[in-house]
Design a protein around this motif. Structure first.
Motif, mmCIF file in Angstrom:
data_model
loop_
_atom_site.group_PDB
_atom_site.id
_atom_site.type_symbol
_atom_site.label_atom_id
_atom_site.label_comp_id
_atom_site.label_asym_id
_atom_site.label_seq_id
_atom_site.Cartn_x
_atom_site.Cartn_y
_atom_site.Cartn_z
ATOM 1 N N VAL A 9 0.848 -1.200 0.000
ATOM 2 C CA VAL A 9 0.000 0.000 0.000
ATOM 3 C C VAL A 9 0.875 1.239 0.000
ATOM 4 N N SER A 10 0.245 2.362 -0.221
ATOM 5 C CA SER A 10 0.951 3.637 -0.105
ATOM 6 C C SER A 10 1.291 3.905 1.364
ATOM 7 N N PRO A 11 2.525 4.303 1.671
ATOM 8 C CA PRO A 11 2.870 4.615 3.067
ATOM 9 C C PRO A 11 1.958 5.665 3.686
ATOM 10 N N SER A 12 1.550 6.659 2.890
ATOM 11 C CA SER A 12 0.676 7.703 3.435
ATOM 12 C C SER A 12 -0.693 7.142 3.789
ATOM 13 N N ASP A 13 -1.199 6.201 2.970
ATOM 14 C CA ASP A 13 -2.482 5.573 3.286
ATOM 15 C C ASP A 13 -2.372 4.730 4.553
ATOM 16 N N ALA A 80 -15.349 -1.757 5.773
ATOM 17 C CA ALA A 80 -15.121 -1.297 4.407
ATOM 18 C C ALA A 80 -14.918 -2.474 3.467
ATOM 19 N N LEU A 81 -14.253 -3.524 3.943
ATOM 20 C CA LEU A 81 -14.061 -4.719 3.122
ATOM 21 C C LEU A 81 -15.391 -5.416 2.850
ATOM 22 N N HIS A 82 -16.240 -5.447 3.860
ATOM 23 C CA HIS A 82 -17.569 -6.041 3.696
ATOM 24 C C HIS A 82 -18.333 -5.314 2.586
ATOM 25 N N THR A 83 -18.307 -3.985 2.614
ATOM 26 C CA THR A 83 -18.978 -3.183 1.594
ATOM 27 C C THR A 83 -18.357 -3.413 0.221
ATOM 28 N N GLU A 84 -17.034 -3.472 0.175
ATOM 29 C CA GLU A 84 -16.336 -3.675 -1.094
ATOM 30 C C GLU A 84 -16.677 -5.032 -1.704
ATOM 31 N N LEU A 85 -16.684 -6.073 -0.887
ATOM 32 C CA LEU A 85 -17.029 -7.407 -1.377
ATOM 33 C C LEU A 85 -18.475 -7.451 -1.865
ATOM 34 N N GLU A 86 -19.353 -6.788 -1.119
ATOM 35 C CA GLU A 86 -20.766 -6.769 -1.493
ATOM 36 C C GLU A 86 -20.959 -6.087 -2.843
ATOM 37 N N GLU A 175 -6.792 -8.729 -27.071
ATOM 38 C CA GLU A 175 -7.558 -9.742 -26.341
ATOM 39 C C GLU A 175 -6.870 -10.107 -25.035
ATOM 40 N N ARG A 176 -5.539 -10.258 -25.066
ATOM 41 C CA ARG A 176 -4.807 -10.548 -23.836
ATOM 42 C C ARG A 176 -4.978 -9.416 -22.827
ATOM 43 N N ALA A 177 -4.901 -8.183 -23.311
ATOM 44 C CA ALA A 177 -5.042 -7.027 -22.424
ATOM 45 C C ALA A 177 -6.423 -6.996 -21.785
ATOM 46 N N ARG A 178 -7.465 -7.375 -22.551
ATOM 47 C CA ARG A 178 -8.822 -7.393 -21.999
ATOM 48 C C ARG A 178 -8.942 -8.422 -20.879
ATOM 49 N N HIS A 179 -8.393 -9.598 -21.092
ATOM 50 C CA HIS A 179 -8.447 -10.626 -20.049
ATOM 51 C C HIS A 179 -7.651 -10.190 -18.809
ATOM 52 N N ALA A 180 -6.468 -9.621 -19.036
ATOM 53 C CA ALA A 180 -5.645 -9.171 -17.909
ATOM 54 C C ALA A 180 -6.363 -8.098 -17.097
ATOM 55 N N ALA A 181 -7.110 -7.222 -17.787
ATOM 56 C CA ALA A 181 -7.816 -6.135 -17.092
ATOM 57 C C ALA A 181 -8.940 -6.654 -16.215
ATOM 58 N N HIS A 182 -9.443 -7.865 -16.504
ATOM 59 C CA HIS A 182 -10.546 -8.427 -15.729
ATOM 60 C C HIS A 182 -10.079 -9.246 -14.533
ATOM 61 N N VAL A 183 -8.776 -9.408 -14.381
ATOM 62 C CA VAL A 183 -8.257 -10.144 -13.232
ATOM 63 C C VAL A 183 -8.146 -9.193 -12.047
ATOM 64 N N THR A 184 -8.791 -9.555 -10.955
ATOM 65 C CA THR A 184 -8.771 -8.737 -9.740
ATOM 66 C C THR A 184 -7.898 -9.411 -8.697
ATOM 67 N N THR A 185 -6.963 -8.679 -8.133
ATOM 68 C CA THR A 185 -6.095 -9.235 -7.105
ATOM 69 C C THR A 185 -6.644 -8.935 -5.711
ATOM 70 N N ALA A 192 -8.789 -0.911 -2.256
ATOM 71 C CA ALA A 192 -10.058 -0.200 -2.484
ATOM 72 C C ALA A 192 -10.787 0.025 -1.165
ATOM 73 N N ALA A 193 -10.758 -0.982 -0.275
ATOM 74 C CA ALA A 193 -11.387 -0.833 1.038
ATOM 75 C C ALA A 193 -10.660 0.230 1.858
ATOM 76 N N LEU A 194 -9.336 0.224 1.784
ATOM 77 C CA LEU A 194 -8.558 1.233 2.499
ATOM 78 C C LEU A 194 -8.884 2.627 1.983
ATOM 79 N N ASP A 195 -9.053 2.755 0.667
ATOM 80 C CA ASP A 195 -9.414 4.045 0.085
ATOM 81 C C ASP A 195 -10.781 4.502 0.575
ATOM 82 N N ARG A 196 -11.710 3.551 0.741
ATOM 83 C CA ARG A 196 -13.034 3.887 1.291
ATOM 84 C C ARG A 196 -12.889 4.493 2.685
#
Length: 205
Positions: A9-13, A80-86, A175-185, A192-196
């Motif tokens: 994560v970002s140190p400031s976050d 925040a994680l609960h909301t993000e997952l939902e 096509e490879r770029a489209r598939h890669a963009a749909h992978v969520t880590t 995203a939860a931390l940003d919330r």
């Protein structure tokens, strides 16, 4: 039970998250002092003192579970994680991840969990099973079609940035770029939860 994760994560976050946790720890300390004063614990002895302290501990635990006293990183992140997952459609029952399967939330050919400009801070947090299970399993199953497509691409064109690129048609690269963009880590979801949390704290300031 739970699962401990280390996310880049970002140190400031990370500093902002820890500042929030410190505020809640301070607020809980004041709340407990007020509760003990109201209960008159200084004037109690024996069973009366034990009963009063047990009642205060039970109320403290209830306030922690409700999210009012977010006195650890886990307690700060969980709502925040609960909301993000939902919102991502992950907060549901998933089949277990097959034994020996690729780690959920990691991308084939990626640079690992510490990639990302400026993500030099390390967030270590133990997630409760109620959050970890839908995160881990949900990402595995939703990523699977895209990871399989990326694997097929790699099998055909090779691994690495330069592998086979000169011979690959642009539409195949797209096509490879489209598939890669749909992978969520997993890191993406936690960040995203931390940003919330940070935005909510800023708006409430």
């Amino acid at each position: 039970m739970g699962h401990t994760m280390v996310i880049a994560v970002s140190p400031s976050d990370l500093d902002r998250l820890d500042a929030l946790v410190q505020e809640h720890q301070t607020a809980e300390t004041k709340w407990q002092a007020d509760a003990e004063q109201t209960a008159g614990v200084l004037n109690l002895r024996g069973p009366g003192l034990r009963t009063a302290r047990a009642r205060i501990r039970a109320e403290r635990d209830r306030l922690r579970e409700s999210g009012r006293h977010r006195v650890t990183r886990r307690r700060a992140l969980t709502p925040a994680l609960h909301t993000e997952l939902e919102q991502r459609g992950l907060l549901q029952q998933w089949e277990p991840v097959p034994e020996g399967a690729q780690q959920a939330g990691q991308m084939l050919g990626g640079t690992g969990p510490h990639a990302g400009a400026g993500l030099t801070g390390r967030l270590c947090v133990a997630l409760p099973d109620a959050i970890w299970m839908p995160l881990h399993r949900g990402l595995y199953w939703t990523n699977l079609p895209h990871l399989e497509a990326l694997q097929a691409w790699t099998d055909q064109w090779g691994r690495g940035r330069a592998a086979g690129r000169a011979a690959v048609p642009q539409e195949v690269l797209d096509e490879r770029a489209r598939h890669a963009a749909h992978v969520t880590t997993t890191g993406t979801v936690l960040r995203a939860a931390l940003d919330r949390i940070i935005k909510s704290r800023h708006e409430g300031a």
